[in-house]
Design an enzyme around this catalytic site. Structure first.
Site, short mmCIF file in Angstrom:
data_model
loop_
_atom_site.label_atom_id
_atom_site.label_comp_id
_atom_site.label_asym_id
_atom_site.label_seq_id
_atom_site.Cartn_x
_atom_site.Cartn_y
_atom_site.Cartn_z
N CYS A 2 77.86 -39.14 58.03
CA CYS A 2 78.32 -40.44 58.49
C CYS A 2 78.05 -41.52 57.45
CB CYS A 2 77.58 -40.82 59.76
SG CYS A 2 77.74 -39.62 61.07
N ARG A 27 81.60 -38.34 51.18
CA ARG A 27 80.43 -37.81 51.88
C ARG A 27 80.81 -36.84 53.00
NH1 ARG A 27 75.71 -41.07 51.45
NH2 ARG A 27 75.14 -40.41 53.53
N TRP A 73 80.80 -38.06 61.08
CA TRP A 73 80.80 -36.60 60.87
C TRP A 73 80.14 -36.04 62.12
CZ3 TRP A 73 77.46 -32.39 59.97
CH2 TRP A 73 77.99 -31.32 59.24
N ASN A 99 74.18 -44.03 62.18
CA ASN A 99 73.98 -42.72 61.53
C ASN A 99 72.66 -42.19 62.06
OD1 ASN A 99 76.20 -43.32 59.99
ND2 ASN A 99 75.07 -43.59 58.07
N GLY A 100 72.64 -40.91 62.40
CA GLY A 100 71.39 -40.32 62.88
C GLY A 100 71.55 -39.80 64.29
N GLU A 480 74.45 -19.31 42.70
CA GLU A 480 75.16 -20.58 42.59
C GLU A 480 76.67 -20.34 42.41
OE1 GLU A 480 74.68 -23.47 43.31
OE2 GLU A 480 75.98 -24.73 42.12
N LYS A 484 79.50 -21.73 44.98
CA LYS A 484 80.61 -22.59 44.54
C LYS A 484 81.93 -22.03 45.05
CE LYS A 484 79.08 -25.47 43.80
NZ LYS A 484 77.68 -25.81 43.67
N GLU A 487 82.22 -22.27 49.04
CA GLU A 487 82.26 -23.59 49.71
C GLU A 487 83.57 -24.33 49.46
OE1 GLU A 487 79.44 -26.66 48.56
OE2 GLU A 487 79.34 -25.85 46.55
N HIS A 503 70.89 -0.99 46.52
CA HIS A 503 70.18 -0.86 47.79
C HIS A 503 71.07 -1.22 48.98
CE1 HIS A 503 66.45 -0.10 45.68
NE2 HIS A 503 66.82 -1.06 44.84
N LYS A 602 78.82 -34.26 51.87
CA LYS A 602 78.16 -34.36 50.56
C LYS A 602 76.64 -34.37 50.71
CE LYS A 602 77.56 -34.84 46.17
NZ LYS A 602 77.52 -33.55 45.44
O1 M6R Z 1 71.69 -33.81 47.81
P1 M6R Z 1 70.97 -32.50 47.75
O2 M6R Z 1 70.86 -31.97 46.36
O3 M6R Z 1 69.65 -32.51 48.46
O4 M6R Z 1 71.91 -31.50 48.54
C1 M6R Z 1 71.51 -30.17 48.82
C2 M6R Z 1 72.68 -29.35 49.28
O5 M6R Z 1 73.20 -29.85 50.47
C3 M6R Z 1 73.80 -29.31 48.23
O6 M6R Z 1 73.32 -28.85 47.00
C4 M6R Z 1 74.95 -28.40 48.70
O7 M6R Z 1 74.51 -27.07 48.76
C5 M6R Z 1 76.16 -28.54 47.78
N1 M6R Z 1 77.33 -28.83 48.57
C6 M6R Z 1 76.48 -27.34 47.03
O8 M6R Z 1 77.56 -27.52 46.18
#
Ligand code: M6R
Length: 607
Positions: A2, A27, A73, A99-100, A480, A484, A487, A503, A602
């Protein structure tokens, strides 16, 4: 997650609010709305979907000069027009964005219902605005404080009242809020990007603080009405850093920014020929850090992968036992924090709720709490005892790219800093830092292979499952790369230590399975070659990220992307780049919205 924008001043509020909402789009959100004060009372427009949809429903030339706006959100209640913020009380005299999560909303709702208040939505937020309306005593700031004293939970809120048309009241507890200070105007926002086109002067609200702004005044107090003197701070980021600058997507812009981002990250911090590292943010705790008996790194998502690289770095360079914990697990365990334990929270946004809570838990138990954070002024940055900023500039794309590189680079500098104070020789540190200083130019040569990365994505675009395998320093990169891909392209992908394949996961290998090997030259090179053979034998389609000039790999893999040679501990900074590019192109080829992947935000500011 949000987003909040609020405006009070001499200008027409709506265009400023809508522009602010657009800046917060990155975001992640599913609905949006605005509310402003006009002579007839409070006017609200809100709608499910994109801000462009909302924009069509409002007349931006309406003359109101006070208003609030929100991107939602959904957490509680479906993403629809009714549940979108702002929420208003039954009589339409107050509007509130939030927000929250209000944890005791059910009890408050029962109380208000018994008093005859009727509700239009199921949301926790509506309860708060109805409570404010119910107890309003002619002063919106005083009333908001009284209402918030009844609330349990987290919030960043902004409130307007029909009877006080030149005032916005905002408050924070656990959800970020800042106030941009202009000339005869104030802009409240949950994220600096919403105000940057108007001002770079801000105050950051702390938890349990309330701010009241009118065109000619600002006043910050605690929830208990104790005045708070706030420092006006300067945001370092510029407007063009949060704009696309000719790129089609923020993700691509940020991938290509990595050479410069890393130069910024390292600027003034390393002197390779002397083997020295200068990190001003940790000078005060250098002694305690150097004597640490144990380091716990805590983070989520991509930052957690960077932490895994950090674990290898710290154990190799500084010889301090290091563990990496998912922040969401750490915060609810009963972690053992003994004398000499240092907890390092790693976060791009500095607002990730789990990482913040994990850090606070560690602090409570007496750990030295450090941060490696990108956003200056963020909640995590402000909660740490000391830390190192990434300085890679704003990251807008939901898929984290340059922040990963910045996190690894900061961890590399930090490990060398501590290592040098323990047992690392000047020559060893000098060699390490020389290699680190060359990384930006080496990334540039990898970026030139964007076409080859696109070809890999195109050739495998119909495959629904991918594997990413690496060993040692390359294992976190495998994780990673898989994250990527999944997501942003919604292709299922799994990252594993290459040896683990035998395994279980080897059962998955067929000629339908692309397997990405991180196969650069290093101590485990021969073992990775054996793993490649195992996959080839079973018909798997091998994509190798290899060291330039490696002819053996050329014979074994169907596709090879080369990276320049560097020391093993810094290879993640190079090998991650092709994986970012492959994911980007795969998402585009599948028609996905690269910068706003479905269901993702985000920065994850709720649990
Ligand atoms: O803002 P942060 O680095 O704490 O965020 C952590 C994760 O939410 C963030 O890295 C998320 O996994 C990304 N979308 C990955 O690309």
């Amino acid at each position: 997650m949000c987003g909040i924008v609020g405006y009070v001043g001499g200008k027409t509020a709506l265009p400023i609010l809508v522009e602010g909402l657009k800046r917060l789009e990155y975001r992640g959100y599913d609905s949006a709305g605005v509310a402003f004060v006009d002579p007839g009372g409070i006017r609200v427009t809100k709608s499910k979907g994109r801000i462009s949809v909302l924009e069509h429903q409002i007349n931006c030339s309406e003359g109101a000069t006070t208003g609030i706006a929100h991107t939602r959100w959904a957490t509680h209640g479906a993403p629809n027009d009714v549940n979108a913020h702002p929420h208003v009380d039954a009589a339409g005299r107050f509007a509130l964005v939030h927000n929250g999560i209000i944890e005791n909303y059910a009890a408050l709702r029962t109380y208000l219902s018994n008093q005859g208040v009727t509700f239009a939505t199921e949301t926790d937020t509506e309860v708060l605005v109805q409570l404010i309306a119910h107890i309003y005593d002619g002063d919106i700031e005083r009333t908001v404080k009284r209402a918030l004293r009844e609330v349990r939970g987290t919030y960043g809120i902004a409130v307007i009242a029909a009877d006080e048309p030149d005032t916005v009241v905002a408050a924070r507890n656990g959800s970020p809020l800042l106030v941009g200070i202009g000339d005869g105007e104030y802009i409240i926002a949950s994220d600096a990007s919403a105000i940057l086109s108007h001002t770079t002067h801000v105050i950051y609200l702390g938890d349990n603080e309330v701010v009241r702004v009118s065109p000619d005044s600002i006043r910050t107090t605690t929830l208990d009405d104790i005045p708070v003197t706030k420092d006006i701070e300067e945001i370092e980021w510029s407007l063009d850093q949060i704009e696309l600058g000719g790129h089609e997507h923020f993700m691509m812009k940020e991938i290509f920014e990595q050479p410069d981002a890393l130069r910024d990250c390292m600027r003034g911090r390393i002197v390779p020929e002397e083997g020295s590292v200068h990190l001003g943010g940790i000078t005060d705790v250098a002694r305690e850090l150097t004597r640490a008996k144990r380091i716990i790194m805590t983070a989520c998502g991509t930052a957690w992968h960077a932490a895994l690289v950090g674990e290898y770095l710290f154990e190799d360079l500084a010889r301090i036992p290091t563990e990496v914990e998912y922040a969401s697990e750490f915060r609810y365990r009963n972690p053992i924090i003994e004398d000499g334990t240092v907890v390092l929270a790693i976060s791009q946004s500095g607002e990730t709720a789990d990482t913040l809570a994990a850090l606070n838990e560690a602090k409570e138990r007496g750990a030295l709490a450090l941060g490696a954070v990108n956003v200056v002024g963020s909640s995590i940055a402000r909660s740490t005892d000391a830390g190192v900023f990434l300085h890679v500039g704003p990251e807008i794309g939901v898929a984290s790219t340059k922040a990963f590189s910045g996190q690894v680079a900061v961890l590399a500098m930090l490990a060398c800093y501590v290592g040098r104070r323990r047992h690392m020789s000047q020559g060893g540190a000098s060699e390490f830092l020389t290699a680190l200083s060359r990384i930006p130019e080496q990334i540039t040569t990898i970026l030139e292979q964007d076409g080859a990365c696109k070809a890999v994505a195109a050739a495998n675009i119909s495959r629904e499952n991918w594997l990413y395998l690496g060993r040692g320093y390359q294992y976190p990169v495998a994780l990673e790369g898989a994250l990527k891909l999944k997501e942003i392209s919604y292709i299922h992908a799994e990252g594993l230590p290459a040896a683990e394949m035998k395994h279980g996961p080897i059962a998955l290998i067929t000629d339908q399975m692309p397997v990405v090997f991180l196969a650069t030259r290093g101590t485990q090179y021969d073992k990775i070659i054996s793993n490649i053979e195992e996959v080839r034998t079973r018909g798997g389609r091998v994509i190798a990220i290899a060291t330039e000039g490696d002819q053996q790999i050329e014979r074994l893999a169907e596709w090879v992307i080369n990276v320049p040679d560097t020391i093993e501990s810094l290879q993640p900074l190079l090998t991650v780049i092709p994986l970012q590019l492959i994911a980007y192109h795969a998402a585009l080829l599948r028609g996905c919205n690269v910068d706003k992947p479905r269901n993702l935000a985000k920065s994850v500011t709720v649990e």
